[in-house]
Design an enzyme around this catalytic site. Sequence first.
Site, PDB file in Angstrom:
ATOM      1  N   THR A 203       0.872  -1.177   0.000  1.00 25.98           N
ATOM      2  CA  THR A 203       0.000   0.000   0.000  1.00 25.98           C
ATOM      3  C   THR A 203       0.911   1.230   0.000  1.00 25.98           C
ATOM      4  OG1 THR A 203      -1.819  -1.058   1.130  1.00 25.98           O
ATOM      5  CG2 THR A 203      -1.555   1.300   1.544  1.00 25.98           C
ATOM      6  N   GLY A 233     -10.979  -1.383   3.202  1.00 29.05           N
ATOM      7  CA  GLY A 233      -9.960  -1.306   4.256  1.00 29.05           C
ATOM      8  C   GLY A 233      -9.899   0.072   4.891  1.00 29.05           C
ATOM      9  N   THR A 254      -0.468   1.950   6.835  1.00 32.29           N
ATOM     10  CA  THR A 254      -0.472   0.712   6.046  1.00 32.29           C
ATOM     11  C   THR A 254      -0.465  -0.460   7.012  1.00 32.29           C
ATOM     12  OG1 THR A 254       0.770  -0.667   4.515  1.00 32.29           O
ATOM     13  CG2 THR A 254       2.067   0.843   5.850  1.00 32.29           C
TER      14      THR A 254
HETATM   15  N1  ASP Z   1      -4.138  -1.218   4.917  1.00 28.75           N
HETATM   16  C1  ASP Z   1      -4.460  -1.858   3.675  1.00 28.75           C
HETATM   17  C2  ASP Z   1      -5.831  -2.472   3.777  1.00 28.75           C
HETATM   18  O1  ASP Z   1      -6.148  -3.061   4.788  1.00 28.75           O
HETATM   19  C3  ASP Z   1      -3.490  -2.934   3.269  1.00 28.75           C
HETATM   20  C4  ASP Z   1      -2.029  -2.583   3.357  1.00 28.75           C
HETATM   21  O2  ASP Z   1      -1.643  -1.581   3.935  1.00 28.75           O
HETATM   22  O3  ASP Z   1      -1.221  -3.354   2.823  1.00 28.75           O
HETATM   23  O4  ASP Z   1      -6.563  -2.411   2.813  1.00 28.75           O
END
Ligand code: ASP
Length: 338
Positions: A203, A233, A254
């Site tokens: 992300t 998310g 993230t």
């Molecule tokens: N936070 C992001 C989500 O849950 C995923 C990530 O940060 O890799 O959609």
Amino acid sequence: MTRTRFRRIAALLAAALAAAAATAAEAMAPGNWTLLVHGGAGVLERDKLDAATDAAVRGALDRALAAGGAILAQGGSALDAVEAAVRVLEDDPHFNAGKGAVYTADAGHELDAAIMDGRTRAAGAVAGVTRTRNPVALARAVMERTPHVLLAGEGADRFSREAGLPQVEPDYFDTPERLRQLEESRAQAPGSARFDSSVKYGTVGAVARDQAGHLAAATSTGGLTGKRPGRVGDSPLIGAGTYADDRACAVSATGSGEFYIRAGAAHEICARMRLLRESASAAAEQVQAEIAALGGKGGVIVLDAQGAGAWSFNTPGMYRGRIAGDEPATVAIYGDEK
Ligand code: ASP
């Protein structure tokens, strides 16, 4: 059980919990203008990342810092800088945003993004979009061209076409590595979507303070591998994965999004800074510790109103970088890098 034995076990448990929640954090001095970027957190360890990927990721982080930094150096706005930096990372297949987004359980892509302007706390976000090349640009269009904050699904896709943003076929977002990760996750945990930090996530996000002292934040993601279609998310939820307020801070997160949503992470960090006068690093570490205690993993980048910053993560690494008016760009991946 004797009281001494109980105490010894309790102490061992507390130590184990503290070790599990160990956070790598770094505080940074303010600059005349400052930009921090991240490209996701996860088990990023030297023996798990091949040299070509390591170099490509560092190159992309450098390009993102250069794109946003050029805007800030010329007196441009923090808002333009975070959008420019995030677009570079969305276009790079190494990151889980735009090209290179992870797959849903149905082997499709549903992208989430948000942007927020600390001057006015105007915000725009999109969830589950499928055809916009740069979701962060769509989030900005929601902020600037609609009375709304968050558009989702088909309505967001339709608004993107009407707004004239560049459209792509859904297979534009495909990459062999993300397909491999979907297959691996299906084999390991059929039917469940997890933030498996042993996979290199990606992300992307940026926070900036411009020369006029304004703050902005942006985040963009494909979400979690194998997520149920329709799952949203933390990234596009204002106050969870993204927040900016000139009075206090800018944050992009993230990690395991469900935990960042439950903690109201980005707003909680800003509230601690504004109301408790905590530093960026103290507030980030506090909220990261709460998330770790709930069972969540991931990281945040934070800037305060003066441009002093911090990053904090409870995974072995986080793709990250910083550039400031008086300092050249630096990028890092592993937890032990400064
Ligand atoms: N936070 C992001 C989500 O849950 C995923 C990530 O940060 O890799 O959609």
